[in-house]
Design a protein around this motif. Structure first.
Motif, mmCIF file in Angstrom:
data_model
loop_
_atom_site.group_PDB
_atom_site.id
_atom_site.type_symbol
_atom_site.label_atom_id
_atom_site.label_comp_id
_atom_site.label_asym_id
_atom_site.label_seq_id
_atom_site.Cartn_x
_atom_site.Cartn_y
_atom_site.Cartn_z
ATOM 1 N N SER B 27 0.833 -1.137 -0.029
ATOM 2 C CA SER B 27 -0.081 0.175 0.092
ATOM 3 C C SER B 27 0.943 1.034 0.034
ATOM 4 O O SER B 27 0.467 2.155 -0.835
ATOM 5 N N THR B 28 1.948 1.178 0.393
ATOM 6 C CA THR B 28 2.985 2.245 0.623
ATOM 7 C C THR B 28 3.530 2.812 -0.893
ATOM 8 O O THR B 28 3.418 3.663 -1.235
ATOM 9 N N VAL B 29 3.846 1.514 -1.672
ATOM 10 C CA VAL B 29 4.318 1.794 -3.136
ATOM 11 C C VAL B 29 3.151 2.248 -3.909
ATOM 12 O O VAL B 29 3.377 3.092 -4.531
ATOM 13 N N ALA B 30 2.051 1.755 -3.746
ATOM 14 C CA ALA B 30 0.650 1.906 -4.393
ATOM 15 C C ALA B 30 0.538 3.398 -4.284
ATOM 16 O O ALA B 30 0.069 4.236 -5.372
ATOM 17 N N GLU B 31 0.586 3.493 -2.960
ATOM 18 C CA GLU B 31 -0.008 5.196 -2.702
ATOM 19 C C GLU B 31 1.163 6.228 -3.248
ATOM 20 O O GLU B 31 0.788 7.318 -3.907
ATOM 21 N N LYS B 32 2.349 5.711 -3.241
ATOM 22 C CA LYS B 32 3.374 6.718 -3.757
ATOM 23 C C LYS B 32 3.395 7.004 -5.042
ATOM 24 O O LYS B 32 3.728 8.035 -5.586
ATOM 25 N N VAL B 33 2.866 6.091 -5.815
ATOM 26 C CA VAL B 33 3.017 6.012 -7.485
ATOM 27 C C VAL B 33 1.643 6.755 -7.766
ATOM 28 O O VAL B 33 1.483 6.658 -9.082
#
Ligand SMILES: Nc1ncnc2c1ncn2[C@@H]1O[C@H](COP(=O)(O)OP(=O)(O)O)[C@@H](O)[C@H]1O
Ligand SMILES: Nc1ncnc2c1ncn2[C@@H]1O[C@H](COP(=O)(O)OP(=O)(O)O)[C@@H](O)[C@H]1O
Lengths: 115, 153, 153, 115
Positions: B27-33
């Protein structure tokens, strides 16, 4: 730090389980134990309040599937209440509203049991 | 973070206690992108389901073998490949879950793959039992219709 | 989570935007295996410093090459190895940072390695410039004295 | 979602920077810009309030090192206040209390500038 918690309270002859945190394949056994011990005590009128639940995966939904038949055969039910929209979506995607009584709030569910 | 081509590779012990960590990473990666909160939680749940299957089915719960996750991002999508080297399964023989039938029978389990397909834009299985099993899931930044709209602008 | 032998492997694009993710992973694992909040934050900072160095020095900030992290846990320690394949450095020629001197000169930078050594129980460098550079950091669950005490019980 | 934020307020001829969130190699340039623009305006009496700072790495400490000489040459100072113990430890490990005025609270630092 517990990532999931079940607490229990009685309201007349209905039991309310409050579930809190993250319900996934890791924590589902905790809910399973909670429900199993109610059934062992012959308690079949159950409300599960989702107000403090942040996350659910299919392992969590599976827990309800595992008990519902037995509970209904004993003239009981599991009613689910206070789901946030994100959690309701998971139930909805899987068509659970067809099978389960999913209600706005706890009091409503308790009243329905007593009517 | 820009949507440059980027790749994350993770090997994580296959115990249920690590599902939380995996969800947090995804979720951190998905949010960051740049996915919106709604899509972030869809991707998070789909990956949880794939990894829970590896723990439960591939390695029969009792081994500290790794779950292998590869996340790739490019300008139009995020893809996640979950690989295990466990017992595998024949996904062509999997009954298409008919949710109504399923519910009528009150079966337990069998919901994970159905959810993955409902949540992601593409889901693809690939299993060589005993060798390796892969689930590839893709989420696009824009849905088909939106893409057309974006082009017109 | 028990302190069984466990291994996590991560390859993460070397951009500063990913330091937050790396800290989150490290602190989640450190907490799960039982470090107290104080030790968790020490490990988190030491690993941040090592990864920031990879981004800043090894790959000169401009490449999406991976930071390679391996976390291993056994019953008595957590070890983290940070590897890059960048330009490397000769750590034997590094001046031992004398903090007083450093401060008197008001130099900028050069604090990261000093911190890593102060925060972790063991820190070891290994660099083959242009091939690979590794920093290995170890934190024990019990300090030496505590270990003796634990044995006596 | 910003993981770091700088806000500015004036108190007489002192400027207070409030820093919030995570100060690491990614966000340090934001603080650098904040301090640089004060200096460009000839503002050399600076208090940095750490009350809402959750995390700092050496990249954050380096920012202060980069400005302090210039600021002191201009009869100014950077005073640091309201650090939580976890953040103070990092400064302390590096011996910064020898070089910087690290004070309990903002008002105290402002008063010291004016005395
Ligand atoms: N990684 C895997 N390795 C082996 N078998 C798998 C894997 N993933 C899924 N399966 C098989 O597919 C079936 C359906 O999976 P799923 O829809 O997630 O439901 P459930 O896990 O509740 O059975 C599983 O029961 C299992 O037989
Ligand atoms: N992974 C690395 N690759 C190449 N050089 C490195 C690496 N890590 C550290 N160094 C070298 O060691 C020096 C000291 O590092 P450090 O103490 O973290 O301070 P700083 O990064 O502020 O210079 C760096 O300036 C750099 O020359």
């Amino acid at each position: 730090m517990e990532s999931f918690e079940v607490t229990k309270k009685h309201d007349g002859n209905v039991v309310v389980l409050n579930i809190k945190g993250y319900l996934d394949a890791h924590t589902a056994p905790m809910l399973e134990n909670g429900l199993q011990s109610l059934i062992d005590q012959g308690q079949f009128r159950i409300v599960v309040n989702f107000k403090d639940l942040i996350y659910i995966s299919s392992a969590g939904l599976g827990v309800f599937m595992g008990f519902i038949e037995n509970i209904r055969n004993n003239q009981g039910d599991i009613k689910l209440t206070n789901m946030n929209p994100k959690i309701f979506r998971v139930f909805d995607l899987l068509g659970f509203p067809m099978l389960y009584d999913i209600m706005e709030d706890e009091q409503q569910a308790i009243t329905k049991f007593n009517s | 973070m820009s949507k440059d081509k980027m790749k994350y590779q993770l090997k994580i012990p296959s115990i249920t206690d690590n599902l939380e960590l995996i969800r947090m990473i995804i979720s951190t990666v998905a949010e960051k992108v740049g996915f919106n909160p709604d899509d972030v939680s869809k991707i998070e749940l789909a990956v949880d389901e794939a990894c829970a299957n590896v723990i439960k089915h591939a390695y029969s719960k009792n081994q500290l073998q790794p779950i292998d996750l590869v996340i790739e991002i490019d300008y139009k999508k995020m893809s996640i490949v979950v690989t295990d080297h466990g017992k595998g399964f024949d996904f062509t023989k999997m009954p298409q879950t008919d949710v109504k039938e399923y519910l009528a029978e009150m079966r337990v389990g069998g919901l994970g793959i159905y959810l993955m397909k409902a949540l992601m834009d593409e889901v693809e299985f690939n299993s060589h039992p005993g060798m390796k099993t892969q689930v590839k899931m893709v989420k696009y930044f824009l849905k088909n219709g939106e893409l057309e709209l974006a082009k017109e602008k």
